[in-house]
Enzyme design. Sequence first.
Site, PDB file in Angstrom:
ATOM      1  N   GLY A  13       0.814  -1.212   0.000  1.00 36.35           N
ATOM      2  CA  GLY A  13       0.000   0.000   0.000  1.00 36.35           C
ATOM      3  C   GLY A  13       0.845   1.257   0.000  1.00 36.35           C
ATOM      4  CB  ALA A  14       4.432   1.741  -0.633  1.00 36.02           C
ATOM      5  CB  SER A  15       0.881   3.730  -4.548  1.00 37.40           C
ATOM      6  OG  SER A  15      -0.326   3.097  -4.205  1.00 37.40           O
ATOM      7  CB  SER A  16      -2.038   6.303  -1.638  1.00 35.57           C
ATOM      8  OG  SER A  16      -2.864   7.343  -1.183  1.00 35.57           O
ATOM      9  CB  SER A 139     -10.074   0.371  11.134  1.00 31.67           C
ATOM     10  OG  SER A 139     -10.973   1.450  11.235  1.00 31.67           O
ATOM     11  CE1 TYR A 152     -11.593  -0.133   5.706  1.00 29.51           C
ATOM     12  CE2 TYR A 152     -12.378   0.671   7.833  1.00 29.51           C
ATOM     13  CZ  TYR A 152     -11.354   0.526   6.910  1.00 29.51           C
ATOM     14  OH  TYR A 152     -10.111   1.019   7.183  1.00 29.51           O
ATOM     15  CB  CYS A 153     -17.543  -2.889  10.589  1.00 28.65           C
ATOM     16  SG  CYS A 153     -17.837  -1.138  10.868  1.00 28.65           S
ATOM     17  CB  ALA A 154     -17.504  -7.585   8.197  1.00 28.21           C
ATOM     18  CE  LYS A 156      -8.873  -2.121   7.317  1.00 26.19           C
ATOM     19  NZ  LYS A 156      -7.438  -2.359   7.027  1.00 26.19           N
TER      20      LYS A 156
END
Length: 248
Positions: A13-16, A139, A152-154, A156
């Site tokens: 994930g280094a592009s951002s 998160s 997203y909750c599930a 993370k």
Amino acid sequence: MMDLAGKKAIVTGASSGIGHAVARHLAARGVELVIMGRNEGKLIDLGNELPSKTTAVTTDISNAESTAEATAKAWGRLGNVDALVHAAGILTPSSIEEMTVAKWREQIDVNLSGTFHVMRESGLRMKGQGFGSMISIGSDLSFKGAPMYSHYCAAKAGVVGLTRAFALELAPTVRVNCVCPGPVDTPMMESEFQWFGGTQRVREEIVGKIPMKRMGSPDEIAAFIAFVAFQATFATGNILSTDGGNTA
């Protein structure tokens, strides 16, 4: 400044966002890097800017074969790896009424299955070499629900469970910890603001709910991650929040 000269790390994930900040933080301290992500151009640009030896490798972490191939390239380049920081992830809000199977699968495939693919590939290699440290990114929503974020909750929350299981299975050779940021001033956070209207009122409402009354900076999160990855040598299986008090 923590001197990490001679250390080697992989950052996804280094592009951002957070991954970008972690790569910069580690490179400034002398770490040789392989930076991974989907955007080849951004990875190459970042690699050219960093002061330490850096190799860019593109991959789709939601795909097990792509991840395995990219990891093999990374390890072939580095020879051995002291730390993996898995910061790749996505987020697109959606109500449950509008949640399609495709939207659900995309979040789970990237944020949860992608974490498994990346950590398994490097975790087994670290076990074989006899040392290593891995950081997953959870998160504040790993611990609580939020409207529009069920997928997203599930995912993370799953990252937290996955991290704990990996830590037990790879101990005592490899340390595995999860860092859980709250709202951080990244392009992904900006896209969330825009999704909800992008007005100043939206921003003030979101920031106003944070006990520290501000978002975190990517550099703050990167420094915390680097500490856990390299200096917190008795920590494994830990779920470590850095969220401005959001889950207090």
